[in-house]
Enzyme design. Structure first.
Site, PDB file in Angstrom:
ATOM      1  N   ASN A  37       0.798  -0.932   0.276  1.00 18.05           N
ATOM      2  CA  ASN A  37      -0.357  -0.232   0.744  1.00 18.05           C
ATOM      3  C   ASN A  37       0.473   1.271  -0.003  1.00 18.05           C
ATOM      4  O   ASN A  37       1.976   1.445   0.634  1.00 18.05           O
ATOM      5  CB  ASN A  37      -1.094   0.191   1.285  1.00 18.05           C
ATOM      6  N   HIS A 122     -14.081  -4.404  11.866  1.00 18.46           N
ATOM      7  CA  HIS A 122     -13.534  -3.424  12.556  1.00 18.46           C
ATOM      8  C   HIS A 122     -14.920  -2.916  12.939  1.00 18.46           C
ATOM      9  O   HIS A 122     -15.214  -2.058  11.906  1.00 18.46           O
ATOM     10  CB  HIS A 122     -12.979  -2.331  11.209  1.00 18.46           C
ATOM     11  N   ASP A 211      -5.995  -1.780  18.059  1.00 21.01           N
ATOM     12  CA  ASP A 211      -5.023  -1.114  16.999  1.00 21.01           C
ATOM     13  C   ASP A 211      -4.236  -0.018  17.320  1.00 21.01           C
ATOM     14  O   ASP A 211      -5.035   1.190  18.041  1.00 21.01           O
ATOM     15  CB  ASP A 211      -4.933  -1.139  15.866  1.00 21.01           C
ATOM     16  N   HIS A 213      -1.282   1.030  16.560  1.00 23.94           N
ATOM     17  CA  HIS A 213      -0.192   1.807  15.062  1.00 23.94           C
ATOM     18  C   HIS A 213       0.390   2.459  15.598  1.00 23.94           C
ATOM     19  O   HIS A 213       0.857   3.310  15.217  1.00 23.94           O
ATOM     20  CB  HIS A 213      -1.717   2.228  14.669  1.00 23.94           C
ATOM     21  N   GLU A 237      -2.830  -3.954  19.727  1.00 19.50           N
ATOM     22  CA  GLU A 237      -2.027  -4.166  18.961  1.00 19.50           C
ATOM     23  C   GLU A 237      -1.027  -3.125  18.623  1.00 19.50           C
ATOM     24  O   GLU A 237      -1.275  -2.310  18.702  1.00 19.50           O
ATOM     25  CB  GLU A 237      -2.477  -4.510  17.200  1.00 19.50           C
TER      26      GLU A 237
HETATM   27  O1  KDG Z   1      -5.494  -3.833   9.146  1.00 21.00           O
HETATM   28  C1  KDG Z   1      -4.646  -3.388  10.288  1.00 21.00           C
HETATM   29  O2  KDG Z   1      -4.130  -3.273  11.270  1.00 21.00           O
HETATM   30  C2  KDG Z   1      -3.988  -2.161   9.595  1.00 21.00           C
HETATM   31  O3  KDG Z   1      -3.408  -1.888  10.758  1.00 21.00           O
HETATM   32  C3  KDG Z   1      -4.076  -1.789   8.882  1.00 21.00           C
HETATM   33  C4  KDG Z   1      -3.160  -0.528   7.887  1.00 21.00           C
HETATM   34  O4  KDG Z   1      -2.718   0.435   8.116  1.00 21.00           O
HETATM   35  C5  KDG Z   1      -2.888  -0.939   6.534  1.00 21.00           C
HETATM   36  O5  KDG Z   1      -2.932  -2.160   6.405  1.00 21.00           O
HETATM   37  C6  KDG Z   1      -2.023   0.094   6.353  1.00 21.00           C
HETATM   38  O6  KDG Z   1      -1.717  -0.190   4.722  1.00 21.00           O
HETATM   39 MG    MG Z   2      -2.477  -2.681  11.877  1.00 21.87          MG
END
Ligand code: KDG
Ligand code: MG
Length: 403
Positions: A37, A122, A211, A213, A237
């Site tokens: 991506n 989600h 998540d 992130h 996560e």
């Molecule tokens: O699906 C997830 O847990 C993500 O963190 C998605 C990511 O941000 C996404 O795949 C980036 O391209």
């Molecule tokens: Mg993620």
């Protein structure tokens, strides 16, 4: 048998996907996902310039040899571009091998370890209330596990929360990177309230995930892990960036909240210390970014020795080819944990006809020989590539932060 032809197909039915197709001199073919991506065309160039010319004339049945030829032969090992290119070749070759055997891929891997694979969906909302409505919608649709991401008061836009309630979020939402502003303190104060509300409304049985992130420091992640302990998350996560694997040792000392990491990993070596020290509970590396089925098997086998289970990344920016192959892998792998699932748009599903199906919060694998996903090349041509970038994130004082 020889590889006669191989080529990339770039299509954008709502978002960009890169597919590699390998055709044999006996007319059999296989496809692999090469979508990275925001960096799609780098993988296309790598495949076209450096990989495809070396494949022509090789025996497609020698998957292991071709994997090492591309990995060791590159000299410049690892990295997301290289490993996504190798993964696409690997996935296509396993597709061909399974078709030649007349078997669905999971049979070649070793057969079923389970009848169906649990997925998580989600739920996102601009605030806790709208987020809870989205969780409720997922529960009604049969999900047994839901990732929950809500807007935070005082933060204008935040990872994982859709711009419009009820719609899926799309990270690559602009031609050039959008800029977000981040406040760790506002976020940390808010997340425990979100999960208290989720448990209050939905009780104990629903699996809930979150998540981060990559946005916290280790000690902040330790605080968050401790504060959400009463809500029994399935996992937390990417609570910190994972280049420094030892950081997870610190977090682990402070919390029993299960930890998941690895969607940006491309090699076993990104996860070796995390696994061997039992600092994590779930490994999220995917087939497309971590060298395909051949390499992911090695990661999963190492993980299995240390009670670490799989939790494949499954956002909409991996194509149905990756998802289809992942469902075969999930059906086989002994130490399966969970599979992420963000439904693709119907335009994407039409470009990539597939035989997997979602049922009662689980995926059920198909029985078509191969990985069960194809590409409609004529339809794919109707959706030309469009540059799309992931955003960047800054602290309130302007410092560039993790996204
Ligand atoms: O699906 C997830 O847990 C993500 O963190 C998605 C990511 O941000 C996404 O795949 C980036 O391209
Ligand atoms: Mg993620």
């Amino acid at each position: 048998m020889k590889i006669e032809q191989a080529y990339t197909i770039v299509t954008s039915p709502g978002r960009n996907f890169v597919t590699l197709k390998i055709v044999t001199d006996q007319g059999e073919y296989g496809i692999g996902d090469a979508t990275l991506n925001g960096r799609e065309m780098a993988v296309v160039a790598y495949l076209e310039e450096h990989v495809i010319p070396t494949l022509i004339g090789r025996d497609p049945q020698r998957i292991e040899d071709i994997w090492h030829y591309l990995y060791r032969g590159a000299y410049w090992r690892r990295g997301p571009v290289t490993m996504s290119a190798i993964a696409a070749v690997d996935m296509a070759l396993w597709d061909i091998k399974a078709k030649l055997a007349g078997m669905p891929l999971y049979q070649l891997l070793g057969g079923k370890s389970r009848d169906r694979v649990m997925v998580y969906g989600h739920a996102t909302g601009r605030d806790i209330e709208t987020c809870l409505e989205e969780v409720a919608r997922h529960v009604e649709e049969g999900y047994k596990a839901v990732r929950v991401q809500a807007g935070v008061p005082g933060i204008a836009s935040i990872y994982g929360v859709a711009k419009k309630d009820g719609e899926p979020y799309e990270p690559a939402d602009a031609e050039l990177p959008a800029e977000h502003v981040w406040s760790t303190s506002k976020y940390l104060n808010h997340v425990p309230k979100l999960f208290a509300a989720v448990r209050e409304r939905f009780g104990d049985d629903l699996h809930v995930l979150h998540d981060v992130h990559h946005r916290l420091t280790p000690i902040e992640a330790a605080r968050l892990g401790k504060e959400v302990e009463p809500y029994h998350l399935f996992w937390l996560e990417d609570c910190v960036p994972a280049e420094n694997q030892e950081a997870f040792g610190l977090i682990r000392q402070h919390t029993t909240t299960p930890l998941a990491v690895g969607e940006v990993f491309n090699s076993l070596y990104d996860a070796k210390a995390l696994i061997e020290n039992q600092w994590i509970d779930y490994i999220r590396a995917t087939l497309t970014h971590a060298g395909g089925i051949t390499h992911m098997r090695r990661i999963a086998d190492l993980a299995g020795l240390y009670h670490v289970r799989t939790g494949f990344h499954g956002p909409t920016d991996l194509s149905p080819v990756c998802l289809g192959a992942a469902i075969h892998f999930d059906t086989w792998v002994p130490n399966f944990g969970i599979q992420e699932y963000m439904p693709h748009t119907s335009a994407t599903d039409k470009v990539f006809p597939h035989d997997y199906r979602f049922e009662d919060g689980h995926f059920v694998v198909g029985e078509t020989p191969g990985h069960g996903v194809d590409i409609d090349e004529d339809l794919a041509k109707q959706y030309p590539y469009k540059r799309a970038s992931l955003p960047v994130n800054r602290l309130e004082d302007g410092t560039l932060w993790h996204w």
